[in-house]
Design a protein around this motif. Structure first.
Motif, PDB file in Angstrom:
ATOM      1  N   GLU A   4       0.848  -1.189   0.000  1.00 56.78           N
ATOM      2  CA  GLU A   4       0.000   0.000   0.000  1.00 56.78           C
ATOM      3  C   GLU A   4       0.885   1.242   0.000  1.00 56.78           C
ATOM      4  O   GLU A   4       1.987   1.241   0.523  1.00 56.78           O
ATOM      5  N   ALA A   5       0.384   2.299  -0.621  1.00 57.33           N
ATOM      6  CA  ALA A   5       1.164   3.534  -0.716  1.00 57.33           C
ATOM      7  C   ALA A   5       1.355   4.129   0.671  1.00 57.33           C
ATOM      8  O   ALA A   5       0.412   4.245   1.431  1.00 57.33           O
ATOM      9  N   ALA A   6       2.595   4.465   0.967  1.00 57.94           N
ATOM     10  CA  ALA A   6       2.906   5.021   2.286  1.00 57.94           C
ATOM     11  C   ALA A   6       3.236   6.497   2.144  1.00 57.94           C
ATOM     12  O   ALA A   6       3.821   6.920   1.148  1.00 57.94           O
ATOM     13  N   GLU A   7       2.861   7.266   3.155  1.00 61.21           N
ATOM     14  CA  GLU A   7       3.257   8.672   3.218  1.00 61.21           C
ATOM     15  C   GLU A   7       4.719   8.726   3.655  1.00 61.21           C
ATOM     16  O   GLU A   7       5.137   7.955   4.513  1.00 61.21           O
ATOM     17  N   ARG A   8       5.490   9.635   3.088  1.00 57.66           N
ATOM     18  CA  ARG A   8       6.912   9.735   3.401  1.00 57.66           C
ATOM     19  C   ARG A   8       7.117  10.701   4.557  1.00 57.66           C
ATOM     20  O   ARG A   8       6.496  11.750   4.609  1.00 57.66           O
ATOM     21  N   GLN A   9       7.980  10.320   5.501  1.00 55.18           N
ATOM     22  CA  GLN A   9       8.410  11.217   6.568  1.00 55.18           C
ATOM     23  C   GLN A   9       9.924  11.122   6.681  1.00 55.18           C
ATOM     24  O   GLN A   9      10.545  10.208   6.122  1.00 55.18           O
ATOM     25  N   TYR A  10      10.512  12.078   7.413  1.00 49.51           N
ATOM     26  CA  TYR A  10      11.953  12.107   7.603  1.00 49.51           C
ATOM     27  C   TYR A  10      12.251  12.225   9.084  1.00 49.51           C
ATOM     28  O   TYR A  10      11.656  13.047   9.780  1.00 49.51           O
ATOM     29  N   ALA A  11      13.187  11.394   9.561  1.00 52.53           N
ATOM     30  CA  ALA A  11      13.505  11.351  10.986  1.00 52.53           C
ATOM     31  C   ALA A  11      14.974  11.622  11.223  1.00 52.53           C
ATOM     32  O   ALA A  11      15.829  11.332  10.383  1.00 52.53           O
ATOM     33  N   ALA A  12      15.249  12.166  12.404  1.00 51.93           N
ATOM     34  CA  ALA A  12      16.621  12.310  12.890  1.00 51.93           C
ATOM     35  C   ALA A  12      16.836  11.241  13.948  1.00 51.93           C
ATOM     36  O   ALA A  12      15.968  11.004  14.788  1.00 51.93           O
TER      37      ALA A  12
END
Length: 145
Positions: A4-12
């Motif tokens: 399923e299509a996932a929303e992209r996030q960015y983590a430190a």
């Protein structure tokens, strides 16, 4: 979480060397108080690394250097206010902490804690994040702190 299509996030993944030992900072999420790493949604004015570094500042009061390549990607479901489960794919970047601020935007909303990578792996819920945290033993971080 298959195709399923996932929303992209960015983590430190905030790290420091204390007494020769690598430590990771975890913070609590605002709603569920689970232990997490600083992460956020894409922003028009920032690249992925910029988003991750900005979240480390806003959510944990950290200033430092973010690495160029992600350590890896982990997946989780963000529970939206409506109760809907939103699948997210999070690119996680190593963030070498240079300063910890006494005051920061979300100070009153979160706890923060320095722990060993193995302790951090036991505290977080996302399996992929556990793997990334456990992989930190092999990552070179400058020991100037």
């Amino acid at each position: 979480m298959g195709c399923e299509a996932a929303e992209r996030q960015y983590a430190a993944i905030p790290v420091r060397v204390q007494d020769g030992q690598l430590q990771v900072m975890l913070i609590t999420s605002r709603e569920t108080r689970r232990w997490v790493v600083p992460k956020g949604w894409p922003e028009k004015k920032l690249n992925a690394r910029g988003v991750a570094a900005n979240e480390a500042f806003e959510e944990a009061g950290l200033v430092g250097t973010i690495h160029k390549k992600p350590l890896g990607t982990f997946h989780y479901y963000k529970i939206m206010p409506t109760g809907k489960r939103l699948p997210c794919a999070v690119d996680a970047y190593l963030f070498e902490v240079e300063r910890e601020l006494e005051d920061w935007p979300e100070k009153g909303q979160r706890e923060r804690r320095w722990v060993s990578p193995s302790q951090a792996a036991l505290m977080v819920a996302e399996g992929g994040l556990v793997s990334i945290l456990l992989s930190l033993a092999s990552v070179a971080v400058s020991d100037e702190g």
